[in-house]
Write a protein that holds these residues in place. Structure first.
Motif: not given
Length: 297
Positions: A97, A104, A167, A174, A211
């Protein structure tokens, strides 16, 4: 003296942890009489931090026992560990991600998926035999091959959907980091994807995602809900981080009790948790109780 007491490193091949530490003390700190006496003759109450009774029995102060404790902490309880060789294990993320301009992006890696192939040449040769039993056998194997291909593709699609849903539901994690993880359950994700909860569980089992904040096990994104005083919710992971931070910065001579942590979480962070929950999370974090965290200096 037993022969193993002369081995290097000190304490290796000892028959117990107590003997291991005793050998190291006798060899490295022979003049520390109190430390040698406590480890040799009062190891259990010392390890269980029943120091007040121990101090009374030995006619010493709690501060002196604290000093012995600090000395013992410098010893090696696993002297043979340096001879243990383990291969470095690497985690290959199943998905990535990325964050670019606040957006994202989810990518999946197909490398961890099993690879299978179909030998068409061998199939043609056997098909030309004209044997009915061979034909049935080939038909079954072609069906198995197609079923496996379909299963692998479904597995990939399910993993992709689950990661995309994570996500979607955890953008702040994130973008800003682990402290912004929101409560999220497998049941919740399963309902939104219209699949069974067990399917989500199997999809994320032993799977990892890369991530901007590091590589995490997918299961770690699923946490229980903790209510806040503002009628909002936070994740159990956030509560654990808050407990760790509180204990890390506490007065070690007057460590926080579980009930005091409950009050701090409620009044400072707005988190509503019970004393039992704090004790459970503290145990999961490997943090001892306040009586065993107390220092006498």
């Amino acid at each position: 003296m037993c022969f193993f007491k002369l081995l290097e490193p000190a304490g290796i091949a000892a028959r117990s942890l107590q003997e291991c530490l005793m050998i190291q003390l006798q060899r490295e700190y022979p003049d520390e009489e109190l430390a040698n006496t406590i480890v040799a003759s009062h190891f259990i109450p010392f390890a269980e931090k029943k120091w007040k009774a121990l101090a009374k029995e030995l006619s010493v102060s709690l501060k002196e026992i604290q000093m012995v404790f600090d000395l013992v902490q410098t010893l090696n309880p696993r002297p043979g560990a340096e001879y243990r060789q383990e291969k470095t294990s690497f985690v290959i993320p199943d998905a990535v991600i990325e964050v670019a301009d606040g957006e994202l992006t989810v990518l999946t890696h197909d490398d961890p998926l099993p690879k299978i192939s179909f030998n068409a040449t061998y199939y043609k040769q056997l098909s030309a035999s004209g044997d009915e039993q061979v034909s049935r056998f080939l038909h079954e194997k072609v069906h198995d091959y197609q079923w496996i291909l379909k299963s692998i593709e479904q597995r990939r699609e399910t993993l992709t959907k689950v990661v995309m849903k994570i996500a979607e539901k955890q953008p702040l994690f994130f973008q800003k980091g682990p402290n912004y993880l929101k409560p999220m359950t497998m049941k919740e994700v399963a309902q939104e994807l219209d699949i069974h909860e067990s399917t989500v569980s199997r999809a994320v089992r032993e799977k990892y995602v890369q991530t901007p904040a590091g590589t995490f096990e997918l299961r770690s994104f699923f946490t229980s809900t903790i209510q806040t005083v503002a009628d909002e919710s936070t994740s159990s992971s956030t509560v654990k981080n808050a407990i760790s931070l509180l204990i890390e910065n506490e007065n070690k001579q007057k460590p926080l009790s579980d009930q005091e942590i409950v009050e701090y979480l409620k009044n400072t962070d707005g988190m509503v948790v019970s004393r039992r929950t704090v004790a459970k999370y503290r145990d999961q974090l490997g943090i001892p109780s306040s009586s065993k965290r107390k220092r006498y200096e």
